[in-house]
Design a protein around this motif. Structure first.
Motif, PDB file in Angstrom:
ATOM      1  N   UNK A  73      44.229 -39.191   8.731  1.00 33.80           N
ATOM      2  CA  UNK A  73      44.302 -39.442  10.353  1.00 33.80           C
ATOM      3  C   UNK A  73      43.625 -40.735  10.669  1.00 33.80           C
ATOM      4  N   UNK A  74      44.123 -41.882  10.489  1.00 35.75           N
ATOM      5  CA  UNK A  74      43.471 -43.351  11.058  1.00 35.75           C
ATOM      6  C   UNK A  74      43.273 -43.514  12.208  1.00 35.75           C
TER       7      UNK A  74
ATOM      8  N   UNK B  44      31.688 -50.782   7.376  1.00 35.55           N
ATOM      9  CA  UNK B  44      33.337 -50.957   8.003  1.00 35.55           C
ATOM     10  C   UNK B  44      33.531 -50.057   9.058  1.00 35.55           C
ATOM     11  N   UNK B  45      34.699 -50.560   9.909  1.00 34.48           N
ATOM     12  CA  UNK B  45      35.546 -49.749  10.458  1.00 34.48           C
ATOM     13  C   UNK B  45      34.934 -49.266  11.732  1.00 34.48           C
ATOM     14  N   UNK B  46      33.552 -49.176  11.826  1.00 35.29           N
ATOM     15  CA  UNK B  46      33.021 -48.413  12.978  1.00 35.29           C
ATOM     16  C   UNK B  46      31.930 -49.394  13.297  1.00 35.29           C
ATOM     17  N   UNK B  47      31.379 -49.187  14.730  1.00 33.56           N
ATOM     18  CA  UNK B  47      30.207 -49.827  15.210  1.00 33.56           C
ATOM     19  C   UNK B  47      29.117 -48.589  15.550  1.00 33.56           C
ATOM     20  N   UNK B  48      29.195 -47.825  14.770  1.00 31.45           N
ATOM     21  CA  UNK B  48      28.196 -46.476  14.898  1.00 31.45           C
ATOM     22  C   UNK B  48      26.722 -47.110  14.729  1.00 31.45           C
ATOM     23  N   UNK B  49      25.622 -46.256  15.419  1.00 33.07           N
ATOM     24  CA  UNK B  49      24.324 -46.870  15.488  1.00 33.07           C
ATOM     25  C   UNK B  49      23.699 -46.907  14.039  1.00 33.07           C
ATOM     26  N   UNK B  50      24.309 -46.087  13.296  1.00 32.20           N
ATOM     27  CA  UNK B  50      23.849 -46.153  11.634  1.00 32.20           C
ATOM     28  C   UNK B  50      24.228 -47.504  11.201  1.00 32.20           C
ATOM     29  N   UNK B  51      25.046 -48.246  11.722  1.00 37.41           N
ATOM     30  CA  UNK B  51      25.547 -49.502  11.118  1.00 37.41           C
ATOM     31  C   UNK B  51      25.108 -50.710  11.944  1.00 37.41           C
ATOM     32  N   UNK B  52      24.685 -50.406  13.437  1.00 43.45           N
ATOM     33  CA  UNK B  52      24.318 -51.409  14.244  1.00 43.45           C
ATOM     34  C   UNK B  52      22.925 -51.385  14.628  1.00 43.45           C
ATOM     35  N   UNK B  53      22.012 -50.359  14.546  1.00 42.06           N
ATOM     36  CA  UNK B  53      20.822 -50.247  14.993  1.00 42.06           C
ATOM     37  C   UNK B  53      19.889 -50.478  13.853  1.00 42.06           C
TER      38      UNK B  53
ATOM     39  N   UNK C 274      39.800 -56.873  14.265  1.00 37.06           N
ATOM     40  CA  UNK C 274      40.801 -55.943  13.673  1.00 37.06           C
ATOM     41  C   UNK C 274      40.737 -55.553  12.447  1.00 37.06           C
ATOM     42  N   UNK C 275      41.029 -54.119  12.151  1.00 38.07           N
ATOM     43  CA  UNK C 275      41.053 -53.447  10.777  1.00 38.07           C
ATOM     44  C   UNK C 275      42.123 -52.854  10.286  1.00 38.07           C
ATOM     45  N   UNK C 276      43.450 -53.212  10.812  1.00 38.71           N
ATOM     46  CA  UNK C 276      44.546 -52.653  10.180  1.00 38.71           C
ATOM     47  C   UNK C 276      44.728 -52.879   8.788  1.00 38.71           C
ATOM     48  N   UNK C 277      44.475 -54.027   8.348  1.00 35.59           N
ATOM     49  CA  UNK C 277      44.498 -53.972   6.639  1.00 35.59           C
ATOM     50  C   UNK C 277      43.738 -53.302   6.080  1.00 35.59           C
ATOM     51  N   UNK C 278      42.653 -52.866   6.401  1.00 33.80           N
ATOM     52  CA  UNK C 278      41.740 -51.907   5.793  1.00 33.80           C
ATOM     53  C   UNK C 278      42.298 -50.455   5.836  1.00 33.80           C
ATOM     54  N   UNK C 279      42.760 -50.220   7.150  1.00 36.32           N
ATOM     55  CA  UNK C 279      43.374 -48.762   7.374  1.00 36.32           C
ATOM     56  C   UNK C 279      44.405 -48.778   6.733  1.00 36.32           C
ATOM     57  N   UNK C 280      45.327 -49.688   6.293  1.00 42.02           N
ATOM     58  CA  UNK C 280      46.513 -49.517   5.510  1.00 42.02           C
ATOM     59  C   UNK C 280      46.005 -49.189   4.044  1.00 42.02           C
ATOM     60  N   UNK C 281      45.055 -49.660   3.743  1.00 40.45           N
ATOM     61  CA  UNK C 281      44.334 -49.436   2.152  1.00 40.45           C
ATOM     62  C   UNK C 281      43.783 -47.967   2.108  1.00 40.45           C
ATOM     63  N   UNK C 282      43.357 -47.499   3.439  1.00 41.83           N
ATOM     64  CA  UNK C 282      42.867 -46.185   3.505  1.00 41.83           C
ATOM     65  C   UNK C 282      44.053 -45.280   3.252  1.00 41.83           C
ATOM     66  N   UNK C 283      45.222 -45.614   3.970  1.00 39.70           N
ATOM     67  CA  UNK C 283      46.522 -44.793   3.535  1.00 39.70           C
ATOM     68  C   UNK C 283      47.144 -44.783   2.174  1.00 39.70           C
ATOM     69  N   UNK C 284      46.916 -45.972   1.643  1.00 38.50           N
ATOM     70  CA  UNK C 284      47.421 -45.747   0.159  1.00 38.50           C
ATOM     71  C   UNK C 284      46.489 -45.137  -0.667  1.00 38.50           C
TER      72      UNK C 284
END
Length: 479
Positions: A390-391, A307-316, A374-384
């Motif tokens: 630091x999102x 989730x959240x990113x498109x880092x190579x560990x997730x996309x390659x 968009x991932x604002x809902x997930x970032x709000x979950x992180x803040x909970x």
């Protein structure tokens, strides 16, 4: 034995959450995928160095594979996990296109998203999703159980007395048994077949066979059961871990890697068995494609899971083919799933006008295009979980990302980023303005003209989940 077909059979195998650098073909220090390596090393086998998923999770990626379109065209899995939309009716699926060319089609998925729920069963003459208790009690289930008993000391729970550890091994055996029986049936027909299967066992929470996990414990100082429970405590609380920076201890990290690697090896075992079954039981030419649908993160950019990113560990992801005879220049260049599917459909005369990839028999691509909604809902979950997290390091808005062999460029409403690979932490957009401008222009050119917008979709297109599927998705951490 049946007579050879003029057109090849096609078997596509997607392996859940398998990142390239945890595979033998990707240079990993553990031999997690000896069968993938063996197939790639055959005369007609190929392994791709730079294959990239289209998105960060299964519904989005699988829809791109099966329709040959980018995320912002089909829209499936663009929003968060609680708002997944159905496949648009105006898009054809690969099995529909191949049926038009005389193919018999079959699909078996053990991931709940790849099903009739979002329309990814369209075009399959026979389709099976998520085997249940009755399936295991059927004659086929009994045969699968017998196969398990023959291998339970090496690919099972061994002499473990707790039934749950044996039960967790059975679904892949049932899937393999079904695929073998389907192959035998389909090979007796006078038409070529397209068989698509998604193997889901390498999705968290990880429950690899205890006997297999013993080989992958590495630096974990504990038993296989303890490794599973240690990893499960983390993956069952992904947002808590993200909120606190994925600050794993050495033992937690070792447990995660152990169970994940063992799950990949478990899937690879069935890939090898299916490959040999097909070759031993038919004279027909059969093309194989074996790939990861997307990868998995274990703390990179502060993320656990996908989730959240498109880092190579997730996309390659790994990509191995057999019987397609790609040149070395193709296997060394950037490629995406849709390119391989487009090449297959085109080679048998199918209509590829809908596809947004390239036909690898004729051309190559310079950039991979990856997207995330968009991932604002997930970032709000992180803040909970942690109001002090630091999102701002994550993009709240939708991301469009280009990846070349050397560079990664990301653009959203939040900001633009340029990474000089393999570094994906340092934004060098100001240091290399020419490279950033070139990739920005290329991104504009590659983006589909008709951009999907979540707000434009009617509520009727949102999937309706049964209580059973909600439970299954919750077990997998989706809900």
């Amino acid at each position: 034995m049946t007579q050879p077909q003029s057109r090849p059979n096609i078997i596509w195998i997607s392996l859940e959450s398998v990142r390239a650098d945890h595979t033998s073909v990707g240079g990993y220090h553990r031999d997690t995928t000896p069968n993938l390596r063996r197939i790639a090393d055959l005369r007609d086998g190929r392994s791709f160095d730079e294959c990239f998923a289209h998105a960060r999770w299964t519904p989005a990626v699988s829809t791109s594979i099966l329709t040959g379109t980018y995320l912002t065209t089909h829209g499936v899995g663009h929003a968060n996990t609680r708002d997944v939309r159905q496949l648009p009716g105006d898009l054809k699926t690969a099995p529909e296109l191949l049926k038009s060319e005389g193919y018999t089609t079959a699909g078996f998925s053990s991931n709940p998203w790849i099903s009739d729920v979002i329309g990814l069963d369209r075009g399959f003459d026979r389709f099976k999703a998520n085997p249940n208790r009755d399936d295991f009690l059927s004659p086929r289930g009994v045969r699968a159980g017998c196969n398990y008993l023959r291998e339970f000391t090496t690919m099972g729970a061994g002499f473990e007395t707790e039934p749950i550890y044996h039960a967790q091994c059975l679904p892949p055996y049932y899937q393999y048994q079904s695929l073998c029986e389907w192959v035998d049936d389909l090979s007796n027909e006078d038409r070529p077949y397209f068989l698509y299967t998604h193997m889901n066992s390498s999705h968290h929470p990880y429950n690899p066979p205890l006997s297999l996990l013993k080989r992958f414990l590495g630096e974990f100082d504990g038993t296989p059961k303890e490794a599973i429970e240690t990893a499960k405590e983390l993956t069952n609380n992904i947002w808590r871990e993200v909120a606190h920076g994925c600050d794993f201890t050495a033992q937690q990290r070792a447990a995660l890697k152990a169970v994940y690697d063992a799950e990949i090896a478990f899937s690879d075992h069935f890939v090898g068995k299916l490959f040999e079954h097909v070759r031993a039981n038919t004279d027909q030419k059969t093309v194989f494609v074996i790939t990861g649908d997307h990868g998995e993160l274990f703390g990179e950019q502060g993320v656990l899971g996908h989730n959240l990113t498109l880092h190579d560990g997730l996309t390659k992801v790994p990509m191995v083919t057999y019987g397609m005879n790609f040149s070395e220049s193709v296997t060394e260049n950037v490629v995406q799933h849709m390119d391989v599917m487009q090449t297959l459909v085109s080679a048998v005369g199918g209509d590829t006008s809908q596809f947004q990839g390239v036909d690898l028999a004729r051309e190559t691509r310079t950039y991979a295009l990856m997207q995330r909604g968009p991932r604002m809902d997930d970032l709000n979950t992180v803040l909970e979980h942690n109001p002090d997290c630091d999102i701002s390091k994550y993009h709240a808005g939708a991301i469009d990302c280009l990846r070349s062999v050397e560079w990664k460029y990301q653009r959203s409403d939040d900001r633009t980023e340029l990474f000089k690979l393999p570094d994906e932490e340092t934004n060098v957009v100001d240091k290399y303005p020419d490279a950033a401008a070139e990739m920005d222009a290329a991104l504009d050119e590659m983006l589909p003209e008709a951009q999907f917008d979540d707000d434009d979709r009617e509520a009727a297109n949102q999937v309706e989940l049964s209580s059973q599927m909600k439970d299954h998705l919750a077990d997998l951490g989706y809900l």
